[in-house]
Design a protein around this motif. Structure first.
Motif, mmCIF file in Angstrom:
data_model
loop_
_atom_site.group_PDB
_atom_site.id
_atom_site.type_symbol
_atom_site.label_atom_id
_atom_site.label_comp_id
_atom_site.label_asym_id
_atom_site.label_seq_id
_atom_site.Cartn_x
_atom_site.Cartn_y
_atom_site.Cartn_z
ATOM 1 N N ILE A 181 0.860 -1.181 0.000
ATOM 2 C CA ILE A 181 0.000 0.000 0.000
ATOM 3 C C ILE A 181 0.897 1.232 0.000
ATOM 4 C CG2 ILE A 181 -1.843 1.245 1.194
ATOM 5 C CD1 ILE A 181 -2.573 -1.404 2.569
ATOM 6 N N ALA A 182 0.693 2.124 -0.970
ATOM 7 C CA ALA A 182 1.566 3.284 -1.117
ATOM 8 C C ALA A 182 0.758 4.565 -1.278
ATOM 9 C CB ALA A 182 2.489 3.103 -2.324
ATOM 10 N N VAL A 183 1.153 5.600 -0.546
ATOM 11 C CA VAL A 183 0.627 6.940 -0.764
ATOM 12 C C VAL A 183 1.376 7.553 -1.935
ATOM 13 C CG1 VAL A 183 0.464 9.274 0.190
ATOM 14 C CG2 VAL A 183 -0.038 7.290 1.639
ATOM 15 N N LEU A 184 0.642 8.039 -2.932
ATOM 16 C CA LEU A 184 1.262 8.570 -4.146
ATOM 17 C C LEU A 184 0.544 9.830 -4.599
ATOM 18 C CD1 LEU A 184 1.591 5.174 -6.025
ATOM 19 C CD2 LEU A 184 3.477 6.467 -5.048
ATOM 20 N N HIS A 185 1.270 10.663 -5.348
ATOM 21 C CA HIS A 185 0.644 11.867 -5.911
ATOM 22 C C HIS A 185 0.699 11.875 -7.436
ATOM 23 C CE1 HIS A 185 4.929 13.035 -5.838
ATOM 24 N NE2 HIS A 185 4.626 13.765 -6.889
ATOM 25 N N ASP A 186 1.504 10.987 -8.027
ATOM 26 C CA ASP A 186 1.658 10.932 -9.477
ATOM 27 C C ASP A 186 0.563 10.041 -10.048
ATOM 28 O OD1 ASP A 186 2.407 10.401 -12.111
ATOM 29 O OD2 ASP A 186 4.552 10.417 -11.656
ATOM 30 N N LEU A 187 -0.533 10.641 -10.527
ATOM 31 C CA LEU A 187 -1.675 9.849 -10.986
ATOM 32 C C LEU A 187 -1.372 9.004 -12.222
ATOM 33 C CD1 LEU A 187 -4.687 12.255 -10.324
ATOM 34 C CD2 LEU A 187 -3.600 10.584 -8.808
ATOM 35 N N PRO A 188 -0.607 9.490 -13.220
ATOM 36 C CA PRO A 188 -0.235 8.601 -14.324
ATOM 37 C C PRO A 188 0.527 7.363 -13.852
ATOM 38 C CG PRO A 188 0.119 10.879 -14.953
ATOM 39 C CD PRO A 188 -0.199 10.894 -13.486
ATOM 40 N N GLN A 189 1.395 7.529 -12.867
ATOM 41 C CA GLN A 189 2.121 6.387 -12.307
ATOM 42 C C GLN A 189 1.158 5.402 -11.646
ATOM 43 O OE1 GLN A 189 4.682 6.931 -8.712
ATOM 44 N NE2 GLN A 189 6.331 6.348 -10.113
ATOM 45 N N VAL A 190 0.156 5.940 -10.944
ATOM 46 C CA VAL A 190 -0.850 5.080 -10.323
ATOM 47 C C VAL A 190 -1.600 4.295 -11.399
ATOM 48 C CG1 VAL A 190 -2.984 5.063 -8.963
ATOM 49 C CG2 VAL A 190 -1.086 6.561 -8.304
ATOM 50 N N ARG A 191 -2.015 4.973 -12.457
ATOM 51 C CA ARG A 191 -2.750 4.300 -13.545
ATOM 52 C C ARG A 191 -1.926 3.184 -14.171
ATOM 53 N NH1 ARG A 191 -4.290 9.805 -14.709
ATOM 54 N NH2 ARG A 191 -6.527 10.094 -14.343
ATOM 55 N N ASP A 192 -0.631 3.405 -14.308
ATOM 56 C CA ASP A 192 0.219 2.451 -15.012
ATOM 57 C C ASP A 192 0.590 1.239 -14.158
ATOM 58 O OD1 ASP A 192 0.208 4.037 -17.255
ATOM 59 O OD2 ASP A 192 2.168 4.967 -16.846
ATOM 60 N N HIS A 193 0.647 1.407 -12.824
ATOM 61 C CA HIS A 193 1.281 0.374 -12.018
ATOM 62 C C HIS A 193 0.460 -0.151 -10.847
ATOM 63 C CE1 HIS A 193 5.047 0.854 -14.188
ATOM 64 N NE2 HIS A 193 4.952 2.165 -14.017
ATOM 65 N N PHE A 194 -0.649 0.488 -10.497
ATOM 66 C CA PHE A 194 -1.397 0.075 -9.314
ATOM 67 C C PHE A 194 -2.808 -0.340 -9.707
ATOM 68 C CE2 PHE A 194 2.150 2.328 -7.689
ATOM 69 C CZ PHE A 194 2.388 1.805 -6.421
ATOM 70 N N PRO A 195 -3.153 -1.610 -9.559
ATOM 71 C CA PRO A 195 -4.472 -2.070 -9.988
ATOM 72 C C PRO A 195 -5.620 -1.570 -9.133
ATOM 73 C CG PRO A 195 -3.206 -3.871 -9.009
ATOM 74 C CD PRO A 195 -2.275 -2.720 -9.140
ATOM 75 N N LEU A 196 -5.350 -1.211 -7.866
ATOM 76 C CA LEU A 196 -6.390 -0.734 -6.962
ATOM 77 C C LEU A 196 -6.004 0.626 -6.408
ATOM 78 C CD1 LEU A 196 -7.094 -3.990 -4.916
ATOM 79 C CD2 LEU A 196 -8.519 -3.027 -6.723
ATOM 80 N N THR A 197 -7.011 1.469 -6.184
ATOM 81 C CA THR A 197 -6.767 2.812 -5.672
ATOM 82 C C THR A 197 -7.814 3.174 -4.631
ATOM 83 O OG1 THR A 197 -5.723 3.574 -7.719
ATOM 84 C CG2 THR A 197 -6.619 5.263 -6.278
ATOM 85 N N VAL A 198 -7.347 3.838 -3.577
ATOM 86 C CA VAL A 198 -8.219 4.463 -2.577
ATOM 87 C C VAL A 198 -8.046 5.967 -2.714
ATOM 88 C CG1 VAL A 198 -8.658 4.784 -0.112
ATOM 89 C CG2 VAL A 198 -7.998 2.523 -0.970
ATOM 90 N N MET A 199 -9.131 6.697 -2.977
ATOM 91 C CA MET A 199 -9.080 8.149 -3.054
ATOM 92 C C MET A 199 -9.795 8.728 -1.833
ATOM 93 S SD MET A 199 -10.516 10.821 -5.985
ATOM 94 C CE MET A 199 -9.502 10.094 -7.286
ATOM 95 N N ILE A 200 -9.072 9.577 -1.091
ATOM 96 C CA ILE A 200 -9.665 10.194 0.084
ATOM 97 C C ILE A 200 -9.497 11.704 0.028
ATOM 98 C CG2 ILE A 200 -9.313 8.164 1.542
ATOM 99 C CD1 ILE A 200 -6.988 9.644 2.867
ATOM 100 N N ALA A 201 -10.389 12.388 0.707
ATOM 101 C CA ALA A 201 -10.318 13.836 0.880
ATOM 102 C C ALA A 201 -10.962 14.130 2.232
ATOM 103 C CB ALA A 201 -11.035 14.573 -0.243
ATOM 104 N N ARG A 202 -10.251 13.702 3.284
ATOM 105 C CA ARG A 202 -10.781 13.680 4.648
ATOM 106 C C ARG A 202 -11.823 12.579 4.830
ATOM 107 N NH1 ARG A 202 -6.920 16.195 7.376
ATOM 108 N NH2 ARG A 202 -6.547 18.296 6.621
ATOM 109 N N GLU A 203 -12.563 12.275 3.781
ATOM 110 C CA GLU A 203 -13.491 11.161 3.764
ATOM 111 C C GLU A 203 -13.150 10.280 2.561
ATOM 112 O OE1 GLU A 203 -17.501 12.570 3.732
ATOM 113 O OE2 GLU A 203 -17.145 14.071 5.278
#
Length: 254
Positions: A188-210
């Motif tokens: 599980i990794a905290v990331l800010h590079d969204l293209p990198q997330v799209r290319d390499h991470f099959p699952l994503t959690v998006m939060i904004a306080r909730e």
């Protein structure tokens, strides 16, 4: 301790500091062996969430299950690390073996060779005796990943692991994450590079306080979800009261 990771369940989880909430009412379930990115606007609570997963922050409300008794390898943000301490690269990497030898244990010749092998695998062969203060940002991050390798934990938690490192280092370390994932580890990794997330991470959690969205990355990283995250995001309020929710603790929205 468990040798294989189990499912991680967040049940109506609220986190904060000095009893003031920073992340509200998150419920989700991550299956064993998942490769997951945590994303969101700056200040959205991403680091707060991963600190809780690492056991460094107790819930204000709700529960976090599946990690108790589990060995975890946690890499915080590099910016918070002191590199001036007079220790060699090899000695720092060898700390990853403390689960085998204990704080006062002695390293065997075989364990020292494993440290050297780990450094070679991250491209730092020959750096064993160098001081941490002589390393570039990318080299230091490689050394930290070598230490993670020696920890050999079934759960790996990373907070902005690719920040301020060069593109080649990023590519090498992402490849290492994929090898851990293929070996069955939960990563599980905290990331800010969204293209990198799209290319390499099959699952994503998006939060904004909730919790904004979670699930397959292509379904989470949409303009609609990102706009919602930006709209939901607000600065952490040190005076915010503890909030309450009637959401059942067993709900796992998808």
């Amino acid at each position: 301790m468990n040798s294989r990771p189990g499912a991680i369940e967040l049940r109506n989880l609220t986190l904060g500091y000095d009893k003031h909430p920073a992340v509200h009412h998150v419920s989700l379930r991550l299956e064993p062996g998942a490769l997951v990115a945590i994303v969101g606007p700056n200040g959205a609570g991403k680091s707060t969430l991963i600190k809780a997963l690492a056991g460094q922050l107790r819930p204000l409300q709700g529960s976090l299950e599946g990690l108790r008794g589990q060995r975890i390898a946690y890499l915080p943000q590099q910016a918070g690390m002191d590199r001036s301490f007079p220790v060699s690269v090899q000695d720092m990497v060898a700390m990853g073996l403390w689960h085998e030898v204990g704080a006062l244990g002695r390293f065997s010749a075989a364990q020292i060779q494993r440290c050297r092998d780990a450094l070679a695998q991250v491209g730092l062969a020959g750096f064993e005796k160098r001081g941490l203060d002589t390393l570039s940002g990318g080299q230091f991050q490689r050394a930290l990943f070598a230490r993670l390798m020696l920890q050999d934990a079934p759960v790996v938690l990373l907070d902005e692991p690719f920040a301020a490192v060069d593109a080649r280092t990023q590519a090498d370390l992402v490849a290492l994450l994929h090898r851990w994932h293929q070996a069955g580890k939960t990563v599980i990794a905290v990331l800010h590079d969204l293209p990198q997330v799209r290319d390499h991470f099959p699952l994503t959690v998006m939060i904004a306080r909730e919790l904004v969205a979670w699930g397959p990355t292509a379904e989470v990283l949409t303009d609609q979800h990102w706009q919602r995250a930006q709209a939901m995001h607000e600065a952490f309020d040190e005076q915010a009261p503890v909030c309450r929710s009637d959401e059942p603790a067993g709900d796992f929205p998808r």
